[in-house]
Design an enzyme around this catalytic site. Sequence first.
Site, mmCIF file in Angstrom:
data_model
loop_
_atom_site.group_PDB
_atom_site.id
_atom_site.type_symbol
_atom_site.label_atom_id
_atom_site.label_comp_id
_atom_site.label_asym_id
_atom_site.label_seq_id
_atom_site.Cartn_x
_atom_site.Cartn_y
_atom_site.Cartn_z
ATOM 1 N N GLY A 92 0.813 -1.214 0.000
ATOM 2 C CA GLY A 92 0.000 0.000 0.000
ATOM 3 C C GLY A 92 0.844 1.262 0.000
ATOM 4 O O GLY A 92 1.911 1.318 0.622
ATOM 5 N N ASP A 94 0.304 4.073 1.464
ATOM 6 C CA ASP A 94 0.455 4.653 2.798
ATOM 7 C C ASP A 94 1.559 3.948 3.577
ATOM 8 O O ASP A 94 2.297 4.587 4.344
ATOM 9 C CB ASP A 94 -0.865 4.601 3.566
ATOM 10 C CG ASP A 94 -1.475 3.202 3.619
ATOM 11 O OD1 ASP A 94 -1.084 2.329 2.813
ATOM 12 O OD2 ASP A 94 -2.360 2.983 4.470
ATOM 13 N N ARG A 95 1.718 2.654 3.348
ATOM 14 C CA ARG A 95 2.751 1.906 4.061
ATOM 15 C C ARG A 95 4.143 2.301 3.570
ATOM 16 O O ARG A 95 5.087 2.397 4.364
ATOM 17 C CB ARG A 95 2.504 0.402 3.911
ATOM 18 C CG ARG A 95 1.154 -0.020 4.473
ATOM 19 C CD ARG A 95 0.837 -1.478 4.251
ATOM 20 N NE ARG A 95 1.540 -2.336 5.208
ATOM 21 C CZ ARG A 95 1.323 -3.638 5.308
ATOM 22 N NH1 ARG A 95 0.443 -4.227 4.510
ATOM 23 N NH2 ARG A 95 1.988 -4.353 6.197
ATOM 24 N N ASP A 115 0.540 1.125 12.273
ATOM 25 C CA ASP A 115 -0.487 2.057 11.793
ATOM 26 C C ASP A 115 -1.851 1.548 12.247
ATOM 27 O O ASP A 115 -2.357 0.535 11.757
ATOM 28 C CB ASP A 115 -0.429 2.165 10.274
ATOM 29 C CG ASP A 115 -1.218 3.360 9.743
ATOM 30 O OD1 ASP A 115 -2.145 3.816 10.436
ATOM 31 O OD2 ASP A 115 -0.902 3.834 8.641
ATOM 32 N N THR A 118 -8.334 0.973 10.283
ATOM 33 C CA THR A 118 -9.365 -0.064 10.197
ATOM 34 C C THR A 118 -8.730 -1.434 10.382
ATOM 35 O O THR A 118 -9.251 -2.301 11.085
ATOM 36 C CB THR A 118 -10.081 0.014 8.841
ATOM 37 O OG1 THR A 118 -10.595 1.336 8.662
ATOM 38 C CG2 THR A 118 -11.226 -0.984 8.778
ATOM 39 N N THR A 170 -21.076 -6.792 30.770
ATOM 40 C CA THR A 170 -20.843 -7.344 29.432
ATOM 41 C C THR A 170 -20.128 -6.333 28.545
ATOM 42 O O THR A 170 -19.180 -6.676 27.821
ATOM 43 C CB THR A 170 -22.181 -7.754 28.788
ATOM 44 O OG1 THR A 170 -22.796 -8.765 29.593
ATOM 45 C CG2 THR A 170 -21.960 -8.298 27.380
#
Length: 251
Positions: A92, A94-95, A115, A118, A170
Amino acid sequence: MDLVLDIGNYRLKGAFFDGDQVVESFVTPPEKVQLEKALEGKRADQVLISSVNSEAEPMVREVLAAQGFSFQMLDFSTLKVGLDVEQPEAVGHDRIANVYGALFHFPQNDCIVVDLGTAVTFDYASCDGRYLGGAIYPGIDIGAKALAENIEKLPQVDIAKPPLAVAKTTITHIQSGLYWGLLGAIERITFEMRNISSSPSDVKVIATGGLLSKMDPEEFAKDLSDFVDLIDTRLTLIGIHEIMKEKNKDA
């Protein structure tokens, strides 16, 4: 003054640089009105754009042109960083930018970039400018959603640090598992990655990503501090600016 933009699927990030110093940064949805507002009255000598969102690119080009910015799209195929993986074309953007950002901060050290998006990506960069590979781990939001959707009696929860690791409800049970599970994964994966170095203790770990802005910054930084050397939410933008500087040297 330089401007770099990172067009993601859900966020558009930008930063103005004076030399190596970030003088202003912004994060908006990839929407015309929001970008126009962020750039209103601003000027830059050069603009470099990294994008993984082809649908938003025409809008960004239109706004930049209307406000008098000249710009270039970043061509990652011409970079000097070595991609020491089996499928370099699959890494990617961004990476790759994060590798440049990490080596800006620690040019004499191997680095691991965590990073927190998501997905949580782990990327190992050698001090001689090579990307050696990494790992991908499910993000904390994905974990919360998976539990709520696949186990009938478990609710969707807000992402937060619970009051106690040994939780009493919970909701806090889920929060405890997600929060401390993520930290445990970061600690263990970076530990294993450090061991590819001949000097594991010299490897620097840098955290970045959108989750850092969702959590209590001070509390989260404290919990990360045992195994993370630096937190920089603008690491990707710094990396894109380092790429701009590399291209200027070659021009």
